[in-house]
Design an enzyme around this catalytic site. Structure first.
Site, PDB file in Angstrom:
ATOM      1  N   SER A 149       0.847  -1.188   0.000  1.00  0.00           N
ATOM      2  CA  SER A 149       0.000   0.000   0.000  1.00  0.00           C
ATOM      3  C   SER A 149       0.884   1.239   0.000  1.00  0.00           C
ATOM      4  O   SER A 149       2.006   1.214   0.530  1.00  0.00           O
ATOM      5  CB  SER A 149      -0.899   0.014   1.243  1.00  0.00           C
ATOM      6  N   TYR A 162      -2.018   0.172  10.219  1.00  0.00           N
ATOM      7  CA  TYR A 162      -1.982  -0.366   8.851  1.00  0.00           C
ATOM      8  C   TYR A 162      -0.645  -0.052   8.186  1.00  0.00           C
ATOM      9  O   TYR A 162      -0.028  -0.929   7.559  1.00  0.00           O
ATOM     10  CB  TYR A 162      -3.130   0.245   8.052  1.00  0.00           C
TER      11      TYR A 162
END
Length: 252
Positions: A149, A162
């Protein structure tokens, strides 16, 4: 990126996909099946896996369904042996499964939330490396794609849990790529999908119009290209938003 002119370039190959029942994982499983691969679909929900199996059959391929909670490390450890007994090798590993985790200040993250995100986004992939590495080495063209990501490269407020897991995943992938660099048949790469119309994206940005975003199927085609036997790069990150392949520095 390699071309897809051959209609079934993965015929006779075995591909394992985690988080295969929805979003990018589901789209990738179907793309691999459409290219001829037998898909080992890993997911938590048996019903969703069975629906995926029906779609894979319609795509002209076959699947092995693996209901598995990726927090069950012992089950991951057994998976490699079971696949070896059945197939004798593994050609493709797509590490896609992930959770967003809490969107909250680091000081307010509950330990269980932190542990769960690390377990699924990072530790499970490490255990899959341990379990699947020997099988991938037996392939004539082993290909690994781990889904990262853009958050891994930012320190955005409230995204800490995250972001930390994805940054760790990138180092994991790059380290593995360097360790197997001299094994010409095994390539390990990353992909950053960027903003994509998935349930995870909707959870993070609830007011966003999903019709303005790329579909999971678009990202799946990019992942498929990274899995082809003719794709020879390793230790790199494909940035889907810019369609650029970015090389990491090779250690001295």
């Amino acid at each position: 990126m390699s071309d897809l002119s051959d209609a079934r370039p993965l015929a006779g190959r075995y591909a394992l996909v985690t988080g295969a029942t929805r979003g990018i994982g589901q789209a990738t499983a179907l793309a691999l099946a459409g290219a001829g691969a037998h898909v080992v679909a890993v997911g938590r929900t048996s019903g969703a896996l069975e629906e995926l199996d029906d779609a894979i059959v319609k795509a002209g391929s076959t699947a092995t369904l693996v209901p598995l909670d990726l927090k069950d490390g012992a089950a991951i450890d057994r998976l490699g042996g079971a696949l070896y007994e059945r197939f004798g090798k593994l050609d493709i590993f797509i590490g896609n499964a992930g959770v967003l985790g809490p969107m909250t200040p680091l000081a307010q993250v509950e330990p269980k939330e932190w542990d769960d995100a690390l377990a699924i986004n990072l530790t499970a992939n490490w255990r899959l490396v341990r379990s699947l590495d020997p099988l991938l080495r037996l392939s004539t063209a082993g290909r690994v794609v781990l889904v990262s990501s853009g958050a891994a490269h930012k320190a955005r407020a409230f995204w800490g849990t995250y972001a930390v897991t994805k940054a760790g995943l990138e180092v994991l992938a790059r380290t593995w790529a360097n360790e197997v660099m001299n094994i010409s048949n095994l390539k390990v790469n990353l992909i950053n999908p960027g903003p994509v119309a998935t349930k995870m994206r909707a959870k993070a940005f609830p007011g966003e119009d999903p019709n303005t975003l790329p579909a999971p199927e678009d990202v799946a085609e990019a992942i498929l290209a990274l899995c082809l036997p003719g794709f020879e790069q390793t230790g790199q990150l494909y940035d889907f938003p810019t369609r650029a392949l970015k090389a990491f520095p090779v250690p001295a």
